[in-house]
Every structure is written in C-alpha cells, then in structure tokens.
Design an enzyme around this catalytic site. Structure first.
Site, PDB file in Angstrom:
ATOM      1  N   CYS A 180       0.802  -1.205   0.000  1.00 36.79           N
ATOM      2  CA  CYS A 180       0.000   0.000   0.000  1.00 36.79           C
ATOM      3  C   CYS A 180       0.837   1.259   0.000  1.00 36.79           C
ATOM      4  O   CYS A 180       1.442   1.579   1.013  1.00 36.79           O
ATOM      5  CB  CYS A 180      -0.913  -0.002   1.215  1.00 36.79           C
ATOM      6  SG  CYS A 180      -0.440  -1.212   2.441  1.00 36.79           S
ATOM      7  N   ILE A 181       0.889   1.928  -1.116  1.00 34.36           N
ATOM      8  CA  ILE A 181       1.653   3.164  -1.203  1.00 34.36           C
ATOM      9  C   ILE A 181       0.743   4.295  -1.685  1.00 34.36           C
ATOM     10  O   ILE A 181       0.146   4.183  -2.721  1.00 34.36           O
ATOM     11  CB  ILE A 181       2.856   3.063  -2.176  1.00 34.36           C
ATOM     12  CG1 ILE A 181       3.808   1.981  -1.708  1.00 34.36           C
ATOM     13  CG2 ILE A 181       3.600   4.373  -2.219  1.00 34.36           C
ATOM     14  CD1 ILE A 181       3.742   0.723  -2.493  1.00 34.36           C
TER      15      ILE A 181
END
Lengths: 435, 105
Positions: B104-105
């Site tokens: 998750c970025i």
C-alpha cells in the site's frame, strides 16, 4: 556501437528516450549509439487528464497525441507487441517483427488495469452501471452516464493496491461532489468511497487531511473492504468477508498488473508482472544490463508520472555509468509530487518520498510557494497548467522549473508527527540541484 | 544480544504493532499477537498461512500479497478472509512477526 532499447513509449519511456538522446546526441549522429523505443500502439494518452474526462472538463481527443511525435528525431520507433525478453541472449522477441538485440534494456511498459481479475466486474452492467476511468474508453463512456445521472448511490471503489496515481480515486469523489452540486442534484446523490486500505490514504498526515475533506464534502468512507465479487444486475459490491455495499453507479479502479510479456520473461518480474527492481539504482534484479522505470517497477513508490520524471534523472546517469563501466548511483529516494484536485476550483499539493510522508507547509516554486496538504486555488491552476507542462517540458525530459529529483525538506513543517517523519538520509544542503 | 526469550510485552514493535525484529518471533509470541488482534486460537489452517508468509519473507525479503497467498499457500482467498478477518496479508504478517506488507503506497 551501443544499442539502447526502451520498451514502452508512455510517460517513463518517452522521457527516458529523449533524455538519453540528448545525452548521446553526437554518438547517435555518428551511429556509435542507437536508441530504439518499442510500443504496441500509436497513441500516447495524457493519463492525468483521464480524471477530468467523465466530468466533461476534457474531451477524450484533447488528451492524446501520436507517440512518434513526442520522441526526439534520431530515436527509432518500432510499433509491435512484445512477446518476451530473453535476458541470457540480450534480445527482445516481438510479435510479427524481427527480434531486437540490446546492450542496455530499459523496461518502461507501465501497468494496466485488469478488470477480469475480479469476479463479475465485467459481467452484466459493465459500462452501463459499472465503469472504470483509468482507460480512455472507460473515461469516455462514463461522461454521458454522469451527465444523465439523476440521483442514487454512487460508489467509488479501489479493488486492490497497488494502483496508478493512488489519489485519483479520491479526486474522483471530490469532483463528483462538485459536479453534482453544480447540477443542483447533490442532495439526491450519495457518494461512498470504498477502499481496501485502513484509511482514506496510506500516509498518516495525508490521511487526516483527506478524511477531513471527505467529511466536509459528505462523502462516506468504507475501509478495509476487499471486493471478492460484483453483481452488476443486483448492484452489489461484495467483499471476501461477505460485507455488501449497494450501488446504482459503480466507478471501480480494477486490479493493476504489469505488461503481459513480463510473466513470459523468466526471472524479470513478480507475480503481478512488475519488474524486480533495485529501489535506489533502478537496475533490475535479473541482470545488470536491464533497468526499469515508472509504473513497470516493483519499487515501493507511487505509480505516478512525477515519480517516473524523478527516476529518469537517476536512471539516465546510471545508464551512462553502466555503459562507461562505472559503479551505479543509488540516488533515487522515492520522490513523488502530486496535485490532488478537490473540486470547486481548488487542489492540494503533496510531496513525499520513501522515508518522508506528505507534510504540511509551503512548497518552494518558481511562481511563488504552493500550499502543501492544504486546499488552494493556486494548486488547482497548477494542476490544470500541468497538461501543458507534461507535453512541453516533462516528456521532452526537461527539468521541471527547478524541482530537483531528490526531495527537499525546504518549507515542510515537521511539527505534526515527528516520529513518523524521519530526516532524509542526506541533509538538504548536499542535494544535487536539477541540471 | 541476549538469547533468553523475552516476554512479548517487552519486544520492540512499530506503531501498528508489527515486530521490529523478525528474529524475536516464536510460536508463543504468535499466539499472543493473535489474541491481541482477536483470534483466540490459531488453528492448523492459521499456522499454515502464518508459516508460509514468514518463510516467504525470510527467503525473499518481502511479504507475499493476498494474491500470492491465495495461489500458493494452498488456502483459498475466501478462507483466508475467514481465518484472518479484514486483512489476511496484514494480519498474518503481524502474527508471523514480519513487517507490514508493502502493498500500500
């Protein structure tokens, strides 16, 4: 003779080709260096513009240009589908075209949406009440749907991470609020933002700012929702743990994967088709003469054009060093810089890297400081001006009005959450200024 | 470095409860973390996933995604969500004593 082969003529591939052409202009003239770019089709899409197409702000034809016209003269362009990379032969096999040999390979084939990966997503209701806007076709099809929408439940959903431009789905929600307010039917539309993440965004300070905006704009937030299937006929989005969100109109961001040839190229990518890449040098893990840039890599940075732009500066230097037999520069810090459109002619700006989350403050800029993590009209104008910047400065591989590749701490306020924001590895004073 | 087993409460963890040092982990620690996240008993199926995810992290340096778990841990995605409600990849990583997956970025 050195042969540089670039796969993909999107944002990253085009910037790289033009930068390397400028670097090796004389060698290209004397045929000591060749630069060749391969892409499977002719049209370059200005992807940040896709967000505005559903709202009728841009027409689809306003955000495309022929790929060839965006590459420097002297760069060879081959239009063909890539079959696979044979790393041990230093050769790329193409469909219906003779194979291409290389001394240095740059993989810049981006990522693509794969709606078929989610059960039922492309079934009944697809492009009737279920739309994507990450493709030109999807964005174009959604425009008349929004224009004729008279009310009901609008659901915006991210199926899984990673996705391109992680803020675009939120921007879509903000613009939808503005759009339906303009049309005078906002009270008849409920807007729900459904995400697999545990908050509106991945970074704490940014999540706080965005959550506040969601509340202010009466957009409901559903978190930790991982869609397992979609029932278009019933208007149901169902999670793997059997929670259901009902919709009249679903705007989905389908799963993303790397290019199809990557799984066909042994050792090149991960299970999603993203190239296994060193996050600091951008060299592939497979072989020293293969590099990757932009959305095609598996590095833990945002999949966004600004990241490709900042990476290009480091990668240009590393291609040069590799060809000169010098050690590579581990210079990429994960720098990303994004405008977040919030509707009503305003936008936020965020600037961050691998270590430092988006912080509030002021962003030093040529025309005057821009507000970080705070809505302003100037940021909105910046976002709109960016289309010109993209075609005329970014793709030609020019430096962006004094924004260096390495993130700067100038203007950023560290007071909010010091623990979550460690200092960058090198002090700002040693930054390399953009050339 | 001491070789005596530290109590779970003394182990260093990040803000989200993930162990800072994967080598601090052992099965008793896993059971404590599991209770902390609301899983009272780790069944054989839980262990299968936790051990897979840990093994994969220790050999490749990154935690597998939910997609890989579904394909390769021999526990289907649907069941993963029953075993580890809401976020199987994240929860199994936490119980397995490895860092939060980078998905998750």
């Amino acid at each position: 003779m050195k042969r540089i082969l670039i796969l993909g003529a999107g944002t990253a591939g085009t910037i790289m080709a033009n930068r390397l052409h400028r670097l090796y202009r004389r060698n290209v003239k004397t045929a000591d260096v060749t630069i060749t770019v391969v892409d499977q089709d002719q049209q370059h899409v200005y992807q940040p513009g896709l967000l505005f197409v559903p709202f009728g702000i841009y027409r689809p034809e306003e955000i495309v240009k022929p790929r060839r016209n965006l590459l420097s003269k002297g760069v060879n362009y081959v239009s063909a589908v890539i079959d696979h990379v044979a790393a041990e032969e230093n050769r790329v096999y193409l469909e219906g075209h003779e194979p291409l040999d290389y001394d240095v390979l740059v993989v810049a084939t981006g990522s693509r949406v794969v709606p078929e990966e989610t059960e039922g997503l492309t079934g009944p209701g697809w492009r009737e009440k279920i739309f994507d806007f990450y493709t030109p076709e999807g964005a174009a099809a959604l425009a008349p749907k929004l224009a004729s929408f008279t009310g009901g439940r609008l659901v915006i959903n991210i199926v899984e991470m990673p996705i391109k431009c992680p803020v675009a789905p939120l921007e879509f929600a903000f613009l939808a609020d503005w759009y339906f307010t303009q049309r005078g039917i906002r009270d008849r539309v409920s807007i729900t933002f459904v995400t697999p993440l545990d908050g509106a965004f991945t970074k704490p300070a940014c999540t706080r700012a965005l959550t506040h905006l969601l509340t202010e704009k009466r957009i409901d937030l559903v978190t930790e929702f991982n869609p397992g299937s979609v029932d278009g006929a019933a208007g149901e989005l169902r999670s793997w743990d059997d929670r259901v969100v009902n919709f009249d109109l679903l705007v989905t961001i389908p799963p993303h994967m790397g290019a199809a040839f990557i799984p066909r190229s042994p050792g090149l990518g991960d299970e999603m088709g993203f190239v296994l890449t060193d996050p600091a040098t951008l060299q592939s893990e497979l072989k020293p003469n293969i590099f990757a840039i932009g959305d095609a890599t598996n590095v833990p940075a945002s999949k966004a054009g600004s990241v490709a732009h900042f990476e290009a500066e480091v990668l240009q230097e590393n291609v040069r060093r590799y060809l000169a037999g010098e050690p590579l520069d581990p210079g990429f810090d994960g720098h990303a810089n994004c405008f977040i459109e919030t509707g009503h002619h305003k936008a936020l700006l965020i600037d961050f890297n691998y270590q430092v989350e988006p912080l509030p403050g002021k962003f030093p800029f040529t025309v005057g400081p821009l507000s970080l993590l705070k809505e302003s009209r100037l940021n909105h104008l910046g976002k709109l001006a960016f289309r010109w910047v993209y075609w005329h400065l970014l793709l030609p591989g020019r430096d962006l009005l004094g924004i260096p590749a390495r993130m700067s701490m100038r203007g950023k306020r560290l007071t909010l959450n010091p623990a979550a924001a460690p200092q960058p590895e090198r002090p700002p004073t040693t930054e390399t200024v953009a050339r | 470095m001491t070789t005596t087993t530290l109590a779970y409460k003394d182990l260093e963890r990040d803000a989200e409860g993930f162990l800072k040092r994967p080598e601090d982990w052992n099965e008793a620690v896993a059971e404590e973390i599991a209770r902390e996240v609301g899983i009272e008993t780790l069944t054989e199926r839980h262990w299968q996933v936790v051990k897979f995810i840990r093994e994969r992290f220790l050999t490749t340096g990154s935690a597998p995604s939910i997609r890989t778990l579904g394909k390769e841990s021999s526990v289907p995605v649907k069941e993963l969500y029953q075993l580890f409600p809401k976020g199987p990849a994240k929860l199994a990583a936490r119980i397995g004593g490895i860092p939060k997956p980078k998905g998750c970025i």
